[in-house]
Write an enzyme that holds these catalytic residues in place. Sequence first.
Site, PDB file in Angstrom:
ATOM      1  N   LYS A   9       0.802  -1.214   0.000  1.00 32.71           N
ATOM      2  CA  LYS A   9       0.000   0.000   0.000  1.00 32.71           C
ATOM      3  C   LYS A   9       0.839   1.269   0.000  1.00 32.71           C
ATOM      4  O   LYS A   9       0.656   2.153  -0.827  1.00 32.71           O
ATOM      5  CB  LYS A   9      -0.939  -0.006   1.211  1.00 32.71           C
ATOM      6  CG  LYS A   9      -2.016  -1.084   1.108  1.00 32.71           C
ATOM      7  CD  LYS A   9      -2.866  -1.108   2.373  1.00 32.71           C
ATOM      8  CE  LYS A   9      -3.766  -2.324   2.423  1.00 32.71           C
ATOM      9  NZ  LYS A   9      -3.037  -3.573   2.628  1.00 32.71           N
ATOM     10  N   ASN A  63       5.610 -11.903   4.763  1.00 34.16           N
ATOM     11  CA  ASN A  63       6.084 -11.851   6.138  1.00 34.16           C
ATOM     12  C   ASN A  63       5.984 -13.211   6.811  1.00 34.16           C
ATOM     13  O   ASN A  63       5.006 -13.934   6.625  1.00 34.16           O
ATOM     14  CB  ASN A  63       5.256 -10.838   6.932  1.00 34.16           C
ATOM     15  CG  ASN A  63       5.408  -9.444   6.372  1.00 34.16           C
ATOM     16  OD1 ASN A  63       6.305  -8.713   6.755  1.00 34.16           O
ATOM     17  ND2 ASN A  63       4.553  -9.074   5.436  1.00 34.16           N
ATOM     18  N   GLU A 113      10.970  -9.651   6.373  1.00 32.41           N
ATOM     19  CA  GLU A 113      10.068  -9.335   5.271  1.00 32.41           C
ATOM     20  C   GLU A 113      10.771  -9.611   3.952  1.00 32.41           C
ATOM     21  O   GLU A 113      11.833  -9.060   3.690  1.00 32.41           O
ATOM     22  CB  GLU A 113       9.634  -7.869   5.353  1.00 32.41           C
ATOM     23  CG  GLU A 113       8.918  -7.557   6.664  1.00 32.41           C
ATOM     24  CD  GLU A 113       8.549  -6.100   6.779  1.00 32.41           C
ATOM     25  OE1 GLU A 113       7.955  -5.558   5.829  1.00 32.41           O
ATOM     26  OE2 GLU A 113       8.869  -5.494   7.822  1.00 32.41           O
TER      27      GLU A 113
END
Length: 152
Positions: free
Chosen positions: A19, A27, A77
């Site tokens: 976003k 993740n 991540e």
Amino acid sequence: HLPYFCRGEVVKGFGRGSKELGIPTANFSEQVVESFPSDISTGIYYGWACVGNGDVHKMVLSIGWNPFYKNIKKSVETHIIHTFKDDFYGEILSIVIIGYIRSEKNFSSLEALISAIQEDIEEAKRQLDLPEHLKLKEDSFFHLTKGKPVNH
């Protein structure tokens, strides 16, 4: 510690990658993050990633606290350098971390952070084209079996 092999379920993260940054990340759960060697440095790494039994793709990975966002929990991540049609929450992500790009750092703006991530992606692509790194793309680790997820 490198290469470091890791496998775990993809869970919902902070919702910032796609976003805010336009750079989606997969993740790992807190349990998988906690299973990483305690002495592995925080920072940005590169390597190979595979979702389920899919194709193996280049990836860039952040391990740490994300100073720009002031995280209170360490996160891992993975940005897979590939465009997926759909989300893959709940799937098993297998990664091999091959090399280190840079340490974590804070940024003065969102634009500066995005620019640094884009540079990290380009560096990962360059490194992963080297013959010594290409061979790990074919590692048998990427062929999922019915056994338990293993990190080593």
